[in-house]
Design a protein around this motif. Structure first.
Motif: not given
Lengths: 309, 258, 311
Positions: A198-200, A205, B89, B91-93, B114, B117-119, B167, B171, B174, C20
């Motif tokens: 959910a954090m992408g 990863q 990308m 899910r980051k938004q 977390y 870092r993964i981004h 958490r 990231v 939106e 990646r």
């Protein structure tokens, strides 16, 4: 136990109408309870057989071999003379073998487990791999020895080297490591995976940063137990030609070697009685290594339970 | 990111969405728009499809084998089910907070760090700033600032859930999706999180699934009522609760079923 | 609304080829390679055995191999006979003896651990059984040869130093933990409700165990027997050390015999020429052994799947 007996008692008393059948019923309950007690004793004794045998075995070996175990014993090579015999070559051979086997099994075992748990679709191919792994787990170890002899020793020309032995041992214990690693990976709560996605996070990863750290103690425990199986194996290494009379320790993975179990086997077969005592001494060393590895596995398991419990 | 792009007015546009689990249809022809900087509540009885719908918005349903989607969902105009969409990308938004708190068995700091870092954020100072900012936004900073290296699993349930919110915010999404975020919490923790939502909507667009109608009435600007996989009614929260247009909505909010 | 879509212009979620994303594509392929190792192992075992065995049958007729009653492979060339029956009978003799020891003891231990043992005692006994399972077979072999055989010979003085009996008993002891733990797993997975129903009708613990739990777990229990037997068939060091090296078609456990596995070790230890008939006989015997254990393993899988109770 007592509640259950009370229930039986009650049943025997309440369920009947005439005094005659009541008497019979009570007798029958008595008899059934006695049978239960006899069986209880029999089952307990059967379980204790294993415990007693283990005790006798350890006592017999320590009593026979302890007097030979000293610093010289660890520092001497095998010899025609009992008092000059030692386990230096097989001890180092065993350590070399485990040292090379460990990373190989870890990589291939955990790799396979990750593939099956995280990537493989549930289709005929992944079922084939699983069926194959469970069947490999049942193949006698000596058959792996034949494989090692044919493919690694002769086919790849590796001869009777540490590498041949380690590759053979890797294939032998791979099913154990795969099963243990799959269980460990399977026990990772799916909510943690979801949080990561959910954090992408990508699939890898998520595996690398969430799934593997969480399951690592379980994976390591399984790997160590599998390696302790490898360190006690004799037959496959005899097949690949790990020679008995070695008067040196391996310097690299292409050197010839022998291992503790083979040395123990060869001492057991010698006619002079002292050599059987020396064999018991060798067994003490072997069991000490196994004990250390098991203690390590238990330590990891406890640490793991504390952390995630 | 937000500075470079002209963000269009509705944050999310859903058009004629059908969803199938294998043969079984779970969502029927759902269409709705979600406005920027609002809290939108999804209500309805268990199994009505509200959580399923929520998970289509950041494609978490992709992780379940056999899920098929028809219709379109646009995020600020861009269709998120197109072939070459990068779901990471996306899910980051569009972040997500789950029903039960699910902190990683790592330190509080590592939990928040977390996502960044993964981004690709490695810089210690930047990470420190993100951790502090996210924890402040989730109203947790004062409670944990002295023990950032402690394991997150040692926090109370309510703190864990606020940690999970922090958490998700780390990231810089939106949109934040929340799937019954207070259902596993005590009343005091619940009211803390409800207060937090009012703060957060100034910066984020929030879609929240809730089983609790009072909660929907308390926290949301708009409410959507789902029943058996259909969107029955969607309106301003005040209107929907005081003057429902549909008989089924009225039955549900007056407690006649559900 | 459509107008505003166009005004966005920039696509923010389009896939870009990066370091990646290519890594994400490579990883599953690498992992698949790992998984293929186990497939290749099976292929390797089967091919190796089949090729060398086929070559062996060019020297020794197949019929002679499976019907011959003399195995004198390590004699001088003029006296060599390759009839595998004595090795099979030696293997089966030891296996049956082991089963006689291990099946009752293993099953009873499992019943005790699953149905009778108090929790604390079970937590002590199970690790002890695990240790027993972890003892290397060469140690068991040593124990059979230097302890069990002398003890047995005080009862049966006419028995030789090498005999099938001692090896059978110790192989049996070796497989007890396997049978006990697999059977116990099967019994523990019988739901509590079924037991409680039987207790509520006034059954004793013994009746619940034998009439309810064991029948419900029977497929798992039988499968554990079959797997234990398969393990006994493939066991090598105990029989090599304690049972002797004299292939003999006999069912008398006090005699010295040779199993298939023990022959393979003896031949491999000896000075045999690569590529000769004796060398290839190792593969032919290995093939026979492999077929035996494979059948047992498939049988165990079939039993536990086919007769599994669903709760």
């Amino acid at each position: 136990m007592s509640a259950e007996e009370a229930m039986i008692q009650q049943k025997g008393q309440s369920n009947v109408d005439s005094t005659d059948t009541e008497q019979k019923g009570a007798d029958r309950v008595q008899f059934r309870r006695m049978l239960n007690h006899v069986a209880h004793g029999l089952f307990l004794l059967s379980t204790l057989v294993g415990v007693v045998v283990l005790g006798v075995l350890l006592y017999d070996i320590i009593q026979t071999g302890w007097k030979w175990v000293d610093a010289d014993f660890l520092n001497n090579f095998a010899s025609r003379f009992p008092e000059k015999s030692g386990v230096k070559a097989p001890l180092w051979g065993s350590l070399w073998l485990i040292g090379v086997t460990a990373p190989l099994t870890f990589i291939f075992g955990v790799g396979t487990a990750i593939y099956l748990e995280e990537y493989a679709k549930k289709n005929w191919f992944s079922r084939l791999i699983q069926l194959n792994i469970s069947n490999l787990a049942g193949v006698p170890s000596i058959v792996f020895g034949i494989l090692g002899l044919t493919i690694f020793a002769r086919g790849w020309g590796l001869g009777q080297s540490v590498l041949t032995g380690a590759l053979t041992m890797t294939l032998l214990i791979l099913p154990i490591v795969i099963v243990a690693a799959r269980e460990a990976i399977d026990s990772v709560p799916s909510s943690l995976r979801q949080a990561s996605y959910a954090m992408g996070a990508t699939r890898w990863q998520t595996i690398y940063k969430v799934v593997l750290p969480y399951s690592m103690p379980g994976i390591l425990t399984g790997t160590i137990l599998a390696l302790s199986r490898a360190i006690g194996e004799t037959a496959p290494l005899i097949m690949v030609g790990a020679v008995t009379f070695v008067y040196f320790t391996p310097g690299n993975i292409f050197d010839a070697f022998t291992v503790l179990p083979i040395q123990i086997y060869s001492w057991t077969g010698l006619p002079k009685e002292e050599f059987q005592e020396i064999a018991a001494g060798g067994i003490i060393i072997l069991l000490a290594i196994l004990l250390t590895m098991n203690a390590l596995a238990i330590f990891l398991r406890n640490k793991y339970q504390q952390r995630n419990g | 990111m937000a500075e470079q792009t002209v963000l269009t007015k509705p944050a999310i546009q859903v058009e004629n969405l059908d969803l199938y689990y294998g043969q079984k249809q779970a969502l029927y022809d759902v269409s709705m728009d979600v406005e920027v900087n609002t809290v939108t509540a999804l209500i309805g009885p268990s199994g009505c499809g509200k959580s399923t719908f929520l998970r289509t918005l950041n494609r978490m349903n992709d992780l379940i084998p056999g899920v098929q989607i028809k219709g379109t969902i646009r995020l600020h105009g861009e269709s998120i089910y197109d072939r070459n969409i990068d779901v990471e990308m996306l899910r980051k938004q569009v972040g997500m907070v789950f029903q039960a708190p699910n902190p990683f068995p790592k330190s509080i700091y590592d939990n928040i760090a977390y996502g960044p870092r993964i981004h690709g954020i490695r810089n210690k100072k930047t990470l420190d700033e993100i951790v502090e900012k996210s924890l402040r936004q989730a109203a947790l900073w004062d409670e944990v600032k002295d023990r950032l290296r402690d394991r997150a699993t040692g926090l109370s349930g309510g703190q864990q859930q606020r940690l999970c919110i922090a958490r998700a915010l780390a990231v810089e999404p939106e949109i934040v999706l929340m799937d019954e975020p207070t259902s596993a919490l005590d009343p005091i923790s619940t009211s803390k999180i409800e207060e937090l939502l009012q703060e957060l909507k100034n910066k984020y667009t929030i879609v929240i699934v809730t089983h609790n109608m009072q909660q929907a009435a308390r926290v949301s600007d708009k409410t959507a009522f789902f029943l058996n996989g259909e969107l029955i009614e969607y309106n301003d929260t005040a209107t929907l609760f005081s003057n429902p247009a549909n008989k089924k909505t009225e039955d549900y909010i007056t407690g006649r079923f559900g | 609304m459509l107008k505003t879509v166009e005004s966005t212009g920039v696509s923010r979620f389009k896939k870009k080829r990066t370091w990646r994303t290519s890594w994400e594509g490579i990883i599953p392929k690498l992992l698949l390679l790992c998984a293929l190792v186990s497939i290749l192992t099976t292929v390797g075992i089967v091919l190796t055995l089949v090729i060398e065995t086929a070559s062996f049958f060019q020297d020794v007729p197949f019929i002679e191999f499976i019907t011959g009653t003399d195995w004198t492979a390590l004699f001088s060339e003029s006296q060599q006979e390759f009839g595998i029956l004595p090795l099979i009978s030696g293997t089966l003799l030891v296996t049956m003896g082991a089963a006689v020891v291990a099946i009752p003891l293993g099953l009873f231990s499992a019943i005790y651990l699953s149905e009778y043992a108090p929790d604390r005692l079970r937590r002590t006994l199970k690790p002890i059984l695990e240790i027993l399972a972890g003892i290397p077979t060469v140690v068991y072999g040593f124990f059979a040869f230097t302890f069990v055989t002398p003890v047995l010979r005080t009862f049966i003085p006419e028995m030789g130093v090498f005999n099938a009996l001692s090896a059978s008993v110790v192989v049996g002891i070796m497989i007890i933990p396997m049978i006990a733990s697999l059977s116990e797993d099967a019994m523990s997975s019988v739901p509590r409700g079924i037991r409680e129903a039987a207790y509520a009708m006034g059954s004793t613990r013994l009746e619940v165990s034998l009439k309810v739990v064991v029948p419900a777990a029977l497929s798992g229990i039988i499968a554990s027997f079959v797997l234990g037997i398969s393990r006994a068939i493939g066991e090598t060091m105990i029989v090599t050390i304690a049972a002797g090296a004299t292939p003999k078609l006999t069912l008398d456990p006090t005699e010295s015999i040779q199993t298939m596995t023990a022959y393979m070790v003896q031949a491999a230890m000896g000075d045999i020429s690569y590529g000769g008939t004796v060398y290839k006989s190792i593969y032919a015997v290995g093939m026979t052994l492999f077929v035996f254990t494979l059948i047992m393993n498939l049988l165990a899988q079939y039993i536990s799947r086919r007769f599994k109770e669903e709760y």
